[in-house]
Design a protein around this motif. Structure first.
Motif, mmCIF file in Angstrom:
data_model
loop_
_atom_site.group_PDB
_atom_site.id
_atom_site.type_symbol
_atom_site.label_atom_id
_atom_site.label_comp_id
_atom_site.label_asym_id
_atom_site.label_seq_id
_atom_site.Cartn_x
_atom_site.Cartn_y
_atom_site.Cartn_z
ATOM 1 N N CYS A 68 -8.119 2.898 -4.171
ATOM 2 C CA CYS A 68 -6.997 2.188 -4.788
ATOM 3 C C CYS A 68 -7.243 0.691 -4.655
ATOM 4 O O CYS A 68 -7.418 0.187 -3.552
ATOM 5 N N CYS A 118 -4.006 -1.083 -2.433
ATOM 6 C CA CYS A 118 -3.815 -0.922 -0.994
ATOM 7 C C CYS A 118 -5.095 -0.508 -0.287
ATOM 8 O O CYS A 118 -5.152 -0.483 0.940
ATOM 9 N N ARG A 144 -6.455 2.403 -0.083
ATOM 10 C CA ARG A 144 -6.526 3.800 0.353
ATOM 11 C C ARG A 144 -7.562 4.554 -0.457
ATOM 12 O O ARG A 144 -7.770 4.276 -1.630
ATOM 13 N N CYS A 189 -1.998 6.816 -6.603
ATOM 14 C CA CYS A 189 -2.032 6.481 -5.183
ATOM 15 C C CYS A 189 -0.621 6.541 -4.600
ATOM 16 O O CYS A 189 0.359 6.334 -5.319
ATOM 17 N N CYS A 205 0.830 4.458 -2.933
ATOM 18 C CA CYS A 205 1.532 3.166 -3.005
ATOM 19 C C CYS A 205 2.179 2.954 -4.369
ATOM 20 O O CYS A 205 2.856 1.952 -4.578
#
Ligand SMILES: [Zn+2]
Length: 404
Positions: free
Chosen positions: A322, A325, A327, A339, A341
């Motif tokens: 991502c 963020c 991840r 994601c 987020c």
């Protein structure tokens, strides 16, 4: 130094003297190859020492410049042979079958205005080759920043090498980051604070591959009783496939480069070098890698010629990270990257954003930055689509070089 080979067809058949010269040249190359193999040498000078005298005796009137370049050709054939040998591929004793010759730039004269080549055959004997010159060819002939390199003569055409110093790449004002897929380039174009999705589609490349692959299979089955014929037909099929795919890839590359040139963009691509295909698996998968590599090659080389900066980055994890963020998603995703987020985007475009961020973080994209908040989800710029490929002009270069 950058070199570009430009194909010219001749206005009439090759003069008979030139044809004899091609035959002598081939003979000289093959003699030198045999001599080089016996003495285990590959350099032009060593071959020269080895084979010059003997060949001179048999062909006392051949222009010595041509003889020297025959040794050079022989040297490169020998080097290839040695490389194969080292890799464990034991080929036959190499020899040149096709009629061809190469002349270094001191060994011929090209009148760039009239398109006539003056080729010395031997003392007191020259032939003139009149080239077919189109608008495409004029671009190279009239550009005096280009110097002439070697000339390759084939029975029906010649290849003139044009050379120039690599221009300094411009300082990018924007970036075009592209994720390379089987049927398209998908990416993001970043300029100022804005970012838009871009796409260049080439679905027919995969189609052509599939079709030719099927056809080859069928041929192999049908001609199973005759391996020689089967091999010959398959090779022809392969050459046809490469030609057709190359043509399309050049079209795609041209549109990408035109876009980048107009907007002063750096082009960001993934480095496909580490891309390993699993050999034992489907042949299909293995086949589909080369067009992507080829497309990169074409883009890189044309960009260099035009002074457009190209940045290549390691694509590891680019399709599952991502960009907001950081991840990493472990499960394989569908067409959309999602994601926790809240960020979600087309999987390929998401990958291209990661490529761009890698390039930026490594300082490879000048002073550019990328602001994910400014990404316009609803805008898609089309760099290329097959409908644009309506064949514009056949330029006598077997469709390999597109029109810019
Ligand atoms: Zn996230």
């Amino acid at each position: 130094m950058l070199v570009k080979g430009v194909v010219f067809y001749l206005e009439s058949d090759l003069p008979v003297e030139a044809r004899h010269l091609l035959e002598d040249f081939r003979l000289a190359v093959n003699n030198a190859i045999r001599a080089g193999l016996r003495a285990r040498v590959t350099s032009r000078n060593a071959l020269n020492k080895l084979a010059y005298k003997d060949f001179r005796r048999e062909h006392p009137r051949m222009y010595s410049q041509h003889l020297v370049s025959a040794f050079e050709v022989a040297g490169s054939v020998l080097k290839n042979h040695r490389k194969c040998f080292r890799k464990g591929v034991t080929g036959r004793v190499p020899f040149v079958k096709r009629l061809m010759m190469k002349a270094e730039n001191q060994a011929y004269r090209l009148n760039r205005k009239s398109g006539v080549i003056d080729l010395p055959i031997r003392a007191g004997c020259h032939v003139e080759l009149k080239l077919v010159v189109s608008q495409y060819h004029r671009k190279y002939l009239d550009d005096m920043a280009l110097s002439l390199g070697s000339l390759t003569i084939l029975p029906d055409r010649v290849v003139v090498a044009f050379r120039k110093d690599a221009p300094k790449a411009f300082v990018p004002e924007s970036a075009l980051s592209l994720d390379t897929n089987e049927r398209s380039l998908d990416g993001v174009f970043v300029e100022g604070d804005g970012a838009k999705a871009v796409k260049a589609e080439f679905p027919d490349v995969a189609l052509i591959q599939q079709r030719h692959h099927d056809r080859r299979r069928r041929l192999q089955k049908k001609k199973a009783f005759d391996r020689r014929i089967s091999r010959k037909l398959c090779r022809r099929e392969g050459a046809r496939e490469h030609r057709r795919i190359n043509y399309r890839l050049h079209q795609v590359a041209n549109s990408v480069l035109k876009f980048a040139e107009e907007r002063k963009s750096a082009i960001v691509l993934e480095d496909l070098k580490g891309f390993k295909s699993k050999r034992s698996k489907e042949l299909n998968r293995r086949l589909s890698v080369w067009p992507r590599r080829k497309l990169h090659q074409i883009i890189e080389y044309k960009a260099q010629w035009k002074g457009i900066p190209v940045v290549k980055v390691d694509p590891r994890n680019s399709s599952r990270t991502c960009p907001i963020c950081g991840r990493m998603q472990h499960s394989r995703m569908g067409a959309e990257f999602k994601c926790e987020c809240g960020w979600h985007l087309d999987r390929h475009i998401n990958a291209s954003i990661n490529l761009l961020q890698t390039a930026i973080s490594k300082g490879m994209a000048g002073g550019l930055r990328f602001n994910p908040g400014a990404f316009q989800h609803d805008v898609m710029m089309i760099l290329y689509e097959p409908a644009m490929a309506a064949r514009s002009e056949l330029n006598g270069t077997s469709g390999i070089v597109g029109v810019t």
